[in-house]
Design a protein around this motif. Sequence first.
Motif, PDB file in Angstrom:
ATOM      1  N   UNK A  67     128.117 -31.822  27.994  1.00  0.00           N
ATOM      2  CA  UNK A  67     127.265 -32.165  26.858  1.00  0.00           C
ATOM      3  C   UNK A  67     125.921 -32.695  27.341  1.00  0.00           C
ATOM      4  N   UNK A  68     125.933 -33.695  28.194  1.00  0.00           N
ATOM      5  CA  UNK A  68     124.667 -34.280  28.647  1.00  0.00           C
ATOM      6  C   UNK A  68     123.876 -33.300  29.515  1.00  0.00           C
ATOM      7  N   UNK A  69     124.585 -32.461  30.298  1.00  0.00           N
ATOM      8  CA  UNK A  69     123.906 -31.441  31.109  1.00  0.00           C
ATOM      9  C   UNK A  69     123.094 -30.482  30.247  1.00  0.00           C
ATOM     10  N   UNK A  70     123.583 -30.207  29.023  1.00  0.00           N
ATOM     11  CA  UNK A  70     122.871 -29.292  28.123  1.00  0.00           C
ATOM     12  C   UNK A  70     121.484 -29.806  27.752  1.00  0.00           C
ATOM     13  N   UNK A  71     121.228 -31.098  28.011  1.00  0.00           N
ATOM     14  CA  UNK A  71     119.928 -31.694  27.689  1.00  0.00           C
ATOM     15  C   UNK A  71     119.200 -32.163  28.948  1.00  0.00           C
ATOM     16  N   UNK A  72     119.641 -31.609  30.095  1.00  0.00           N
ATOM     17  CA  UNK A  72     119.015 -31.972  31.353  1.00  0.00           C
ATOM     18  C   UNK A  72     119.349 -33.371  31.816  1.00  0.00           C
ATOM     19  N   UNK A  73     120.454 -33.907  31.322  1.00  0.00           N
ATOM     20  CA  UNK A  73     120.882 -35.269  31.660  1.00  0.00           C
ATOM     21  C   UNK A  73     122.263 -35.226  32.322  1.00  0.00           C
ATOM     22  N   UNK A  74     122.685 -36.365  32.815  1.00  0.00           N
ATOM     23  CA  UNK A  74     124.057 -36.525  33.294  1.00  0.00           C
ATOM     24  C   UNK A  74     124.630 -37.785  32.658  1.00  0.00           C
ATOM     25  N   UNK A  75     125.949 -37.882  32.675  1.00  0.00           N
ATOM     26  CA  UNK A  75     126.619 -39.081  32.169  1.00  0.00           C
ATOM     27  C   UNK A  75     126.049 -40.331  32.839  1.00  0.00           C
TER      28      UNK A  75
END
Length: 488
Positions: A67-75
């Motif tokens: 989920x967070x990867x889809x926004x260029x982020x990580x947990x």
Amino acid sequence: MKTTIAIIGSGFSSLSAACYLAKQGFGVEIFEKNSTTGGRARQLIKQGFTFDIGPSWYWMPDIFEKFFNDFGKTVSNYYELDKLSPAYKIFFHDEQITIGDTMDKICDEFERIETGSSKPLRKFIKRAQEHYDIAINKVVLRPGLSPFELVTPETVTRVDQFFKTISSEVRKNFKNPKLISTLEFPVLFLGAKPNKTPSFYSFMNFADFGLGTWHPKGGMYEIIKAMTALATELGVKININSNVEKIIVKDKKAAGIVVNKEEKYFDVVLSGADYHHTETLLDETHRQYSEKYWSKKTFAPSSLLFYIGFDKKLNNIEHHNLFFDTDFEQHAIDIYDTPKWPDNPLFYANFPSVTDKSMAPEDCETGFFLIPIAPGLEDTEALRNQYFDIIINRFETLTKQKVKNNIIFRDAFCVNDFIEQYNSYKGNAYGMANTLLQTAFLRPKLISKKVEHLFFTGQLTVPGPGVPPSLISGKLVSELITKQFKNN
């Protein structure tokens, strides 16, 4: 002009959908009836004790990461995650089973209980892993619009796994009743009896034993904080204390909502609130499902919950604890077959302060107790007190300690609260069960059949109950909305 979208509710599925839709350039606004975001995943902070009011198990870490990867982020951009060791402990009347943080440790524990059981366990979990890969990468990523979504090269060779049950598969390979209960327990998260749940859902066993149990430092509400922050960063407008009283329909199209008695107009309405409740916000002619339809469905349990502050550290407990010292099958009958308050309930106890010191004052313990019960039961103060006495007496006996005189405060939450605070159908806690006849395309739809521009998300629709499925549900509905409106 941007297409504008009103989202009812701010639980995991709503926040997920809001993030994906905002990323696509839609004008997104969330309306939450309570004073904080999170829907059922709220937080209670009292006298220095921190409680997750709702979900407390962090399984399937890969889903959160995706989920967070889809926004260029990580947990790790938002919260610190620890793998629990051990994952949890199960108390039976005469002994305990400890589930470790690796398959080797779990196999050793199975061998201790039943010699030779580790071999069928490894085989069972290997097959469960295959099911997990198919489920998470293929089946659950489909929006439940057609039965053909279940037909993939992988599922065709496993069609029998949709007609066999978890219970039959487990009992074919294991004879010890304690090991059977241990392996049947994870499907309770799917909200149905093991003998009614397709064996394909053994992927939950891989989620348990293969991927492990995790804890976000500060509690599960850290995920809600993270998703709320991400949504805001993406431009989502979030309104709290905003009770949606009606969905406005014009020319058979959703045109807006009535919030706190004020009309607000949007191009699209998406509800992450309870599905049944959402349809009561429509005139009867616009509802897809009748009261008769809902009354015949198998709902996941409700719960009686207690949030307790203890003035000392407790002994002989882990972060997660299951108390299976009574009849597992009888309790399931009391929930699903002949709904009533159970005579001898199973229960769960969560002590996050065992591993996370931030969740309780020094030398104290944060305790969260849960009894699964049938939805729609009578809920009174007397019943709550009666059942607290039942479980706290058993807790003291099984953990070999006295705790009643160490209780600083005790708050309860039950059927009436689920209805009042979440508009939950019959006060259910986890949505609609994933039985064979309530799987995928057989669940209530993401798209309204009666009202154009009206969509649904959450645990009563696809893929089903639980936090990771709710994240996926938000993504699925966002894709349907994007496909329909992106190029308008």
